[in-house]
Every structure is written in structure tokens, then in C-alpha cells.
Design an enzyme around this catalytic site. Structure first.
Site, PDB file in Angstrom:
ATOM      1  N   LYS A 265       0.821  -1.211   0.000  1.00 20.81           N
ATOM      2  CA  LYS A 265       0.000   0.000   0.000  1.00 20.81           C
ATOM      3  C   LYS A 265       0.858   1.265   0.000  1.00 20.81           C
ATOM      4  CE  LYS A 265      -4.381  -1.894   1.291  1.00 20.81           C
ATOM      5  NZ  LYS A 265      -5.499  -1.991   2.225  1.00 20.81           N
ATOM      6  N   ARG A 300      -3.622 -10.283   4.492  1.00 12.86           N
ATOM      7  CA  ARG A 300      -3.965 -10.246   3.065  1.00 12.86           C
ATOM      8  C   ARG A 300      -2.766  -9.690   2.303  1.00 12.86           C
ATOM      9  NH1 ARG A 300      -6.222  -6.804  -0.801  1.00 12.86           N
ATOM     10  NH2 ARG A 300      -7.724  -7.805  -2.211  1.00 12.86           N
TER      11      ARG A 300
END
Length: 320
Positions: A265, A300
């Protein structure tokens, strides 16, 4: 009524917070939890319940990300062809993935929605091909896509909107009686960056997740089926993401498994000096290990083999 929060701290102490709306009534650190807070303390200390029969419950699970999209932020186009997505899923299972998370619509900041029929066309062949290899989670906000994926063999629904996007979604989950991930998010992928304003990001996200958890139960979804995700990167600044990771133990008070998706991210690129999402593996591993140490039940990730190796070494060092 004021809300209570218990945040376990290193060394065995606990931070107790009492808040009414956004007004903090009490904020103190204790070495012995008062009786009135005992239920929260017990929930924070308890082992997370199993996600699905057959999946390990004594370690964090690794969820491999498969984006069957042309425009996802870190791997858009890599698995857009069904054959490529299936091959990627097979490789992730061989590398140690416990769950495969398959999505057909990008939810990166600024992304526009696509029709559910198009989303279904992208993912159902992939779900059907991989459901026999590992439990499949379908990453979607749309009830029609949930139904199609569950019919094709998916066993978990991962809704980044926390069941707020499609009014029919909660009914689909309740009828299927399957696990569901409720993620914290504000607005939509197109609007969420403008909504990243909080009084206290950890407490505000906690409250909004509590509301989503209550709404899901009211809709007939069993509490034992619910997984919570603080939603790193969704209506959050880089500093908000760090604060949520620092205070992740606060969310153990729900007594539900926690999913953390930090992989590749933007905040990792920001702090790690890596503009290219595919160059963010070291930072992603650091965030994954921090999350695992602080109570995440599911990680994840895009890089399954590397995450599995890091977790194995961490557990060996920890003696478990």
C-alpha cells in the site's frame, strides 16, 4: 451511553479509555484491569476463533490476493486473463496460501465502479477453477457477485464497504451463513480520500466498525461468522495507517478475527521510499509481521511465499 475501550500495552499494562461521542471521559494506564472492564480484557486475551473448519487456528492465516482487473493499484493487468489468474492462484497455494481472495473490481483510490455482470464475468471462472485447491474469498461489494461466486465455490465474502454499498448484500450473507469480512471504509473509492478526517483514528474506526458489526447482526448474520478489517488505505492518510497498526490490539476487544491488508500500500511506499508498488516487499513484510505479533488472524498479501517464510521464521524464534 459512553463507550469503553481497552488497549493492551507492552509489558502487561492496559490503557482504559471511556468516551462519549468524541469527548474522552477517562484515559488511564493500569497494571490490573478493574472488574468492570474484565469482559473486554478477556476478549483481548482470548485466542481468535477458527475462520473455517480445517484452517489452522494457532497462527495467522495468509490470504493471497488475486486481482482479475486491468487497473488495480499494484498488479492491475497481471492476472486479468482468467488463465493467468488461475495460474497465479495455483502458485500461491503451492507457496503456502491458506485462502485466496479473488476480486474483479478495483477499489483503489479514485477507481470507478463497474457493472456487477462484468465483475461476475471476470471472476467466476477463476473462483470455480481454484475453489478445489484452497478456500476462496470473493472480494466484492455487490450482492449479485457474492451470489455468483458462492455458487461457483467461494466460501468467504470480503466486502470493503462493510455491507453498506449494496442493500441486498447482508441478506445474501445471512442466507449463505458464510464468513464475511467487514472492512472499515468511508464513502466510495472515488470519494474516500476526502473523508480521511478523524478525532482519534483508532477510536473512530473502532466505533464505526462496531456499528457495522451491530448492523450485520441485526440483518441476521451470526456474530461468529464476522471478521473485522480496519481498512488500511481506505479513507486513511499514511499517518492514520501507522496509528491503526500501532494500536491494533485495541480491536481485539471485539472478540472477532482481525484481517489486516497492508501489502504494497501507498503508506509503505511513502515511509519506505518505494514509489513502485512492486518494490514494497520489505515494507510489506515488516507491516505483516507487526500485525501478526499484535493480533491479526489473517494477513492479506500479494507476496505469499515471502510472507509465509517470514511468518515461519518469526514463529520459530517465538518458540511456537
Amino acid at each position: 451511553m459512553p463507550r469503553r475501550y481497552l488497549e493492551p500495552l507492552p509489558g502487561g499494562a492496559s490503557r482504559l479509555i471511556l468516551r462519549e461521542g468524541t469527548r474522552v471521559l477517562e484515559d488511564r494506564v493500569v497494571t490490573q484491569v478493574p472488574a468492570a472492564w474484565a469482559a473486554l480484557a478477556a476478549a483481548c486475551e482470548a485466542a481468535p476463533p477458527p475462520i473455517l473448519p480445517g484452517l489452522p487456528a494457532d497462527r495467522p492465516l495468509v490470504m493471497g490476493v488475486i486481482n482479475v482487473t486491468p487497473d488495480s493499484f499494484s498488479d492491475g493487468g497481471d492476472h486479468f486473463r482468467a488463465d493467468d489468474a488461475i495460474a497465479a492462484g495455483e502458485a500461491m497455494v503451492d507457496a503456502g496460501a491458506d485462502i485466496l481472495d479473488i476480486g474483479g473490481e478495483s477499489t483503489r483510490p479514485g477507481a470507478e465502479r463497474i457493472p456487477p455482470a462484468e465483475e461476475i464475468g471476470r471472476i467466476v471462472p477463476v473462483v470455480a477453477a481454484l475453489a478445489g485447491r484452497a478456500p476462496v474469498s470473493v472480494d466484492t461489494r455487490n450482492a449479485a457477485t457474492m451470489q455468483a461466486a458462492l455458487a461457483a465455490g467461494a466460501r468467504i465474502v470480503n466486502d470493503v464497504s462493510g455491507l453498506t454499498h449494496d442493500p441486498a448484500a447482508a441478506g445474501v450473507i445471512a442466507d449463505a451463513d458464510c464468513p464475511v469480512v467487514l472492512m472499515h471504509m468511508r464513502g466510495t473509492p472515488a470519494t474516500m480520500n476526502a473523508l480521511a478526517t478523524y478525532d482519534d483514528v483508532a477510536l473512530d474506526v473502532h466505533d464505526e466498525l462496531a456499528d457495522r458489526l451491530a448492523a450485520a447482526e441485526q440483518a441476521g448474520i451470526a456474530r461468529g461468522r464476522i471478521i473485522l478489517d480496519p481498512g488500511l488505505g481506505f479513507a486513511k492518510t499514511a499517518e492514520h495507517n501507522l496509528e491503526l497498526l500501532r494500536r491494533l490490539r485495541l480491536f481485539r476487544g471485539f472478540g472477532r478475527p482481525l484481517l489486516v491488508g497492508a501489502s504494497r500500500k501507498r503508506f509503505i511506499g511513502h515511509y519506505g521510499g518505494a514509489p513502485d508498488p512492486k518494490a514494497r516487499l520489505p515494507g510489506s513484510l515488516a507491516a505483516a509481521l507487526w500485525a501478526a505479533i499484535n493480533g491479526a488472524s489473517i494477513l492479506r498479501v500479494h507476496d505469499v511465499a515471502e510472507t509465509v517464510q517470514a511468518l515461519r521464521v518469526w514463529r520459530a524464534i517465538a518458540g511456537g
